[in-house]
Design a protein around this motif. Structure first.
Motif, PDB file in Angstrom:
ATOM      1  N   SER A  81       0.807  -1.221   0.000  1.00 13.20           N
ATOM      2  CA  SER A  81       0.000   0.000   0.000  1.00 13.20           C
ATOM      3  C   SER A  81       0.840   1.270   0.000  1.00 13.20           C
ATOM      4  N   LYS A  82       2.130   1.143   0.323  1.00 17.34           N
ATOM      5  CA  LYS A  82       3.010   2.306   0.404  1.00 17.34           C
ATOM      6  C   LYS A  82       4.389   1.944  -0.105  1.00 17.34           C
ATOM      7  N   GLN A  83       5.217   2.963  -0.300  1.00 18.52           N
ATOM      8  CA  GLN A  83       6.621   2.712  -0.548  1.00 18.52           C
ATOM      9  C   GLN A  83       7.228   2.101   0.719  1.00 18.52           C
ATOM     10  N   ALA A  84       8.280   1.273   0.552  1.00 20.37           N
ATOM     11  CA  ALA A  84       8.851   0.556   1.690  1.00 20.37           C
ATOM     12  C   ALA A  84       9.254   1.495   2.822  1.00 20.37           C
ATOM     13  N   TRP A  85       9.793   2.660   2.473  1.00 20.02           N
ATOM     14  CA  TRP A  85      10.256   3.584   3.503  1.00 20.02           C
ATOM     15  C   TRP A  85       9.115   4.282   4.227  1.00 20.02           C
ATOM     16  N   GLY A 250      -0.234  -5.865 -14.954  1.00 21.04           N
ATOM     17  CA  GLY A 250       0.496  -5.167 -13.898  1.00 21.04           C
ATOM     18  C   GLY A 250       1.858  -4.650 -14.300  1.00 21.04           C
ATOM     19  N   SER A 251       2.110  -4.473 -15.602  1.00 20.36           N
ATOM     20  CA  SER A 251       3.410  -3.988 -16.057  1.00 20.36           C
ATOM     21  C   SER A 251       3.469  -2.469 -16.029  1.00 20.36           C
ATOM     22  N   GLN A 252       4.285  -1.946 -15.127  1.00 19.21           N
ATOM     23  CA  GLN A 252       4.461  -0.499 -15.037  1.00 19.21           C
ATOM     24  C   GLN A 252       5.155   0.041 -16.282  1.00 19.21           C
ATOM     25  N   ARG A 253       6.064  -0.744 -16.866  1.00 16.49           N
ATOM     26  CA  ARG A 253       6.791  -0.303 -18.062  1.00 16.49           C
ATOM     27  C   ARG A 253       5.833  -0.152 -19.244  1.00 16.49           C
ATOM     28  N   ASP A 299       2.011   5.238 -11.971  1.00 14.59           N
ATOM     29  CA  ASP A 299       2.403   5.617 -10.614  1.00 14.59           C
ATOM     30  C   ASP A 299       1.883   4.605  -9.593  1.00 14.59           C
ATOM     31  N   ALA A 300       0.659   4.119  -9.803  1.00 19.13           N
ATOM     32  CA  ALA A 300       0.080   3.136  -8.882  1.00 19.13           C
ATOM     33  C   ALA A 300       0.848   1.813  -8.931  1.00 19.13           C
ATOM     34  N   LEU A 301       1.278   1.427 -10.133  1.00 16.78           N
ATOM     35  CA  LEU A 301       2.003   0.165 -10.283  1.00 16.78           C
ATOM     36  C   LEU A 301       3.421   0.247  -9.731  1.00 16.78           C
ATOM     37  N   LYS A 302       3.986   1.444  -9.655  1.00 18.09           N
ATOM     38  CA  LYS A 302       5.296   1.601  -9.023  1.00 18.09           C
ATOM     39  C   LYS A 302       5.222   1.203  -7.551  1.00 18.09           C
ATOM     40  N   ILE A 303       4.109   1.546  -6.923  1.00 23.05           N
ATOM     41  CA  ILE A 303       3.920   1.225  -5.507  1.00 23.05           C
ATOM     42  C   ILE A 303       3.441  -0.214  -5.344  1.00 23.05           C
ATOM     43  N   ASN A 304       2.501  -0.625  -6.179  1.00 21.69           N
ATOM     44  CA  ASN A 304       1.880  -1.941  -6.018  1.00 21.69           C
ATOM     45  C   ASN A 304       1.867  -2.720  -7.327  1.00 21.69           C
ATOM     46  N   PRO A 305       2.951  -3.439  -7.625  1.00 16.13           N
ATOM     47  CA  PRO A 305       2.988  -4.235  -8.863  1.00 16.13           C
ATOM     48  C   PRO A 305       2.077  -5.458  -8.822  1.00 16.13           C
ATOM     49  N   ASP A 306       1.419  -5.697  -7.676  1.00 16.97           N
ATOM     50  CA  ASP A 306       0.480  -6.825  -7.586  1.00 16.97           C
ATOM     51  C   ASP A 306      -0.847  -6.516  -8.276  1.00 16.97           C
ATOM     52  N   LEU A 307      -1.107  -5.244  -8.565  1.00 19.23           N
ATOM     53  CA  LEU A 307      -2.403  -4.883  -9.137  1.00 19.23           C
ATOM     54  C   LEU A 307      -2.655  -5.607 -10.459  1.00 19.23           C
ATOM     55  N   LYS A 308      -3.834  -6.184 -10.584  1.00 15.00           N
ATOM     56  CA  LYS A 308      -4.268  -6.789 -11.838  1.00 15.00           C
ATOM     57  C   LYS A 308      -5.419  -5.946 -12.373  1.00 15.00           C
ATOM     58  N   LEU A 309      -5.198  -5.340 -13.542  1.00 17.62           N
ATOM     59  CA  LEU A 309      -6.127  -4.346 -14.078  1.00 17.62           C
ATOM     60  C   LEU A 309      -6.975  -4.944 -15.193  1.00 17.62           C
TER      61      LEU A 309
END
Length: 343
Positions: A81-85, A250-253, A299-309
């Motif tokens: 749900s967030k960036q690791a940091w 889920g490919s951000q690229r 931007d959403a996939l950068k945070i959560n690559p698990d998303l299936k759209l």
């Protein structure tokens, strides 16, 4: 004290030499065993025929305990749900506790995630660290997966052998033997590894076939690579479709590429001078609204690559379809199933 006779000295020396020899032999046999390709595995050779195109889901358990699954999936959602940091120590502690509990209950998704945590740690900052890397424990979990015949375990052990960690020796032959077995069982990551190896020896048709194996299983990186290949061959409409499918996987690229297409008229891998030719071939025009939607998805996939759209076409359909009202990235996300959980 009575001095040893020459005969006894000779016997004692012989015993010492024999003991040293046996120790050396044992060490050599143990070292050899570490590098032996396991029984039933095949050494990977770039001159061999293409391996069969497996599906990883065919080799996972048919039953998934719902309570363990829900515990795991909710913890994973929080982790993504967030960036690791940005995660707090309390959030990471909850993630670790719930994933560990689900793993102990037998959920293989949770076990795979625990292997990831043991390999990489969880937190990493003084303010949120709850687990330091313990690669040996990751290897233990991966060996259990291999024993159960699960593709992801074979692939992850291949990575461990390739880089030599967790108590395993660095051994390229062993790594590729594991990649080969993982690809045969359907690991998309292993299929992509083999595709890359075939590309280096110009077995381009076999590279594409392996990428297609991964693509048919919903693997985003495979969609991106296939789109790149189609683009190089001037098949721009096919490249467009593949990138759209890649975003669904889920490919951000792929999302970033489509943002560029509708913002600047070019792919990420193309030069500016190609822009007009690409747009003309596709019959599309610059479209700021489409570009902004793909940017939000990227931007959403950068945070959560698990998303299936899977509902992407209802949110950002390809031209010539008109854009519907924007409901946000979550409007494209696959709805949660009420059916019993599966792998």
């Amino acid at each position: 004290m009575k001095a040893l006779s020459p005969r006894r000295i000779w016997i004692l020396a012989a015993v010492v030499v024999l003991a040293a020899g046996l120790f050396y032999l044992r060490e050599r046999l143990q070292e050899k065993a570490l590098h032996d390709i396991p029984y039933g595995f095949n050494k990977f050779s770039l001159s061999d025929p293409l391996p069969r195109c497996g599906r990883w889901k065919d080799h996972m358990p048919s039953y998934r305990e719902p309570t363990a699954y829900r515990l795991y999936i909710e913890a994973r959602k929080l982790w993504r749900s967030k960036q690791a940091w940005e995660l707090t120590r309390e959030e990471n502690a909850r993630i670790l506790k719930d994933v560990s509990t689900a793993a102990d209950m037998g959920d293989w998704g949770a076990r795979a995630l625990m292997a990831h945590f043991y390999l990489n740690g969880l937190g990493g900052l003084d303010t949120n660290n709850v687990l330091d890397p313990v690669p040996e424990k990751a290897i233990e979990i991966e060996r259990l997966a291999v024993k159960a015949g699960q593709p992801w375990g074979f692939y992850d052990l291949g990575v461990a052998y390739e880089h030599g960690y967790g108590g395993l020796p660095q051994d390229s032959d062993l790594a590729w033997a594991y990649y080969l077995r993982a690809a045969e069982l359907g690991s998309p990551e292993a299929q992509m590894a083999l595709a890359s190896a075939y590309a280096k020896t110009r077995r381009l048709e076999d590279e594409e076939k392996m990428q297609l194996c991964a693509f048919k299983q919903g693997h985003g990186p495979a969609a991106y690579e296939l789109a790149m290949m189609a683009e190089v061959k001037g098949r721009h409409a096919e490249a467009l479709m593949l990138r759209q499918e890649g975003v669904k996987f889920g490919s951000q690229r792929c999302a970033s590429s489509l943002r560029l297409l509708f913002d600047e008229g070019t792919w990420a891998a193309s030069t500016k001078k190609d822009a007009k030719a690409v747009l003309t071939a596709l019959g599309v025009h610059l479209d700021l609204e489409r570009s902004q939607r793909y940017e939000a998805i990227s931007d959403a996939l950068k945070i959560n690559p698990d998303l299936k759209l899977s509902r992407l076409d209802f949110v950002v359909p390809l031209p010539p379809a008109k854009l519907p009202r924007w409901t946000g990235v979550m409007g494209a996300v696959e709805p949660e199933s009420t059916a019993p959980p599966t792998y």
